[in-house]
Design an enzyme around this catalytic site. Structure first.
Site, short mmCIF file in Angstrom:
data_model
loop_
_atom_site.label_atom_id
_atom_site.label_comp_id
_atom_site.label_asym_id
_atom_site.label_seq_id
_atom_site.Cartn_x
_atom_site.Cartn_y
_atom_site.Cartn_z
N TYR A 111 12.89 1.13 8.35
CA TYR A 111 14.15 1.63 7.99
C TYR A 111 14.82 2.42 9.08
CZ TYR A 111 12.51 1.20 2.99
OH TYR A 111 12.18 0.76 1.76
N ASP A 155 0.43 3.69 -10.56
CA ASP A 155 0.67 3.23 -9.23
C ASP A 155 -0.01 4.24 -8.33
OD1 ASP A 155 1.27 2.91 -6.53
OD2 ASP A 155 3.49 2.25 -6.96
N TYR A 204 8.86 5.46 -6.53
CA TYR A 204 8.75 4.54 -5.36
C TYR A 204 7.63 3.40 -5.74
CZ TYR A 204 8.23 2.37 -0.97
OH TYR A 204 8.14 1.58 0.06
N LYS A 253 -3.06 2.14 0.62
CA LYS A 253 -2.90 3.30 1.46
C LYS A 253 -4.29 3.71 1.99
CE LYS A 253 1.74 4.63 1.43
NZ LYS A 253 2.49 4.21 0.25
#
Ligand SMILES: *Cc1c(COP(=O)(O)O)cnc(C)c1O
Length: 437
Positions: A29, A257, A156, A286
């Site tokens: 980003y 999630d 997200y 992760k």
């Protein structure tokens, strides 16, 4: 700690590396024409990141939820080296191996009840894509026309297109991709906070949405308890429980999630446990390998797996080249064993207690709108977005690595952080936030 270095102490070698980086490499980003400064990293060990100019930073970010045992953990390195000598990769089509089986065993045993079928992939966003495909193929198998997704605001779920389609439409900039993004349904974000009182009627908008559209809805996807990159918010477990009940009532699958929350971060091994909820599909990533390699997994139930497999085309339609990479699986097995042996629960509880105390002084700052902590996550929300250029430098000058986004300044250190380092992390955060205007 050696913090005597500075940008003008960079070797000419590092100056060249960073010049190439600036000219040619995308960072997450960021602008290619006006990137903010990049700090070169020479090495990392435990909770210390050593910069190219010799400065050492206490890591407050766990490299985005991933580092749980600290950097360069000897047992993870040894597992990786040992595995590399016998089998670094082999195609998973038609072939299997011990690291995948050992990882599968642990995931089936540790995750909430009923999640017995494991798809191992290479990154979190892919695990979400796999979860969404599973939900679609499950309902396809039942000859239903349920092929739309529903989620909550402030979520997200990753950066690939279908994962992005269930991210918050504002922070996920849906308008930018409106030509290609599927349009799904969004319920308001959960408002009752974790540890706060329950606001009755919280799920009425979600219920109304499901009542109207359930004929076309295949699954509800959400991050249980902790909304991460969409706002760093902690919500009431009852929301999750009632969402589970609504999914059953209206015949939707529940996809949890847990890519950010898995492996202890929220104070439970999996955040779904705060509500004693078992989803139909669970995504992990992760911290799965303790940050040694990229790896992710999507787990589902026997019922879902059987339906997918019994209907045309009789197979689950996904199979990445590096599926169940043995190096990553082996390191994940080691990381999970290390976690279970480490007394993680006590460590995360201690971190939570210290974060609550250490960040409390922020509450009286006029810049600050809210301070909240859960497990090994501490969040300070400001009224206005921080100035990234100045705040990043201030943290680095003071010897800590904290990377805010928008109005959020937060820390989620590796679980092995000591009390003195955590104290310095908190004190520096308070000091630097006070300088924001
Ligand atoms: C980071 C994250 C993802 C995406 O994982 P990547 O490995 O970055 O693709 C998905 N869901 C949640 C909740 C995440 O925090």
């Amino acid at each position: 700690m050696n913090n005597s270095g500075s940008a003008d102490m960079l070797s000419s070698d590092w100056q060249e590396l960073l010049a190439f980086d600036r000219a040619h490499l995308w960072h997450p980003y960021t602008s290619m024409t006006e990137p903010l400064p990049i700090y070169g990293v020479e090495s990392a060990e435990g909770v210390r990141i050593r910069l190219a100019d010799g400065r050492e930073l206490i890591d407050g970010m766990a490299s985005w939820w991933s580092v749980i045992h600290g950097y360069s953990h000897p047992r993870l390195i040894e597992a990786l080296q040992d595995q590399a000598e016998s089998l670094s990769h082999v195609m998973f089509g038609g072939l299997g191996h011990r690291p995948a089986v050992e990882l599968g065993r642990r995931l089936v045993e540790l995750t909430p009840a009923g999640l017995d079928k494991v798809f191992i992939s290479d990154s979190g966003s892919v695990a979400v894509e796999v979860a969404m495909k599973m939900a679609l193929q499950y309902h396809h198998g039942r000859n239903s026309s349920k092929h739309q997704f529903v989620t909550v605001r402030s979520g997200y779920h990753g950066d690939t297109f279908h994962a992005m389609s269930v991210c918050d439409p504002v922070t996920g900039m849906h308008h930018l991709f409106s030509e290609v993004l599927p349009r799904y349904h969004f319920a308001p974000r959960p408002e009752s906070t974790f540890g706060g009182s329950w606001r009755s009627g919280e799920l009425t908008p979600l219920r109304n949405l499901l009542a109207e559209h359930h004929g076309s809805l295949c699954a509800l996807i959400l991050e249980p308890i902790v909304q991460g990159a969409g706002g760093m918010r902690f919500y009431h477990p009852r929301y999750l429980q009632e969402a589970r009940a609504l999914c059953d009532e209206f015949d939707l699958l529940l996809i949890c999630d847990e890519i950010a929350t898995g492996f202890g971060r929220s104070g439970k091994l999996f955040a779904s446990e705060h509500g004693s909820v078992s989803p139909d599909i669970l995504c992990l990533g992760k911290a799965l390998t303790g940050c040694m390699l990229s790896l992710a997994a999507t787990l589902t139930t026997e019922v879902v797996a059987e339906m997918i497999s019994s209907a045309e085309p009789g197979v689950f339609m996904h199979g990445p080249t590096f599926m169940a990479n043995p190096l990553a699986c082996r390191v994940a097995v080691e990381s999970i064993d290390l976690l279970l042996e480490s007394g993680w629960q006590q460590k995360v509880d201690d971190i939570e207690r210290q974060l609550r105390q250490g960040l409390e002084p922020c509450r009286s700052l006029e810049q600050v709108a809210d301070v909240r902590c859960l497990g090994a996550i501490g969040v300070v929300e400001l009224h206005t977005p921080v100035n990234m250029a100045t705040i990043q430098e201030r943290f680095v000058e003071r010897g800590v690595w904290i990377r805010p986004f928008g109005k959020l300044v937060y820390v989620m250190p590796p679980y092995c952080i000591g009390a003195a380092d955590l104290d310095q992390l908190c004190r520096t955060l308070v000091e630097v936030v006070a300088l924001e205007n």
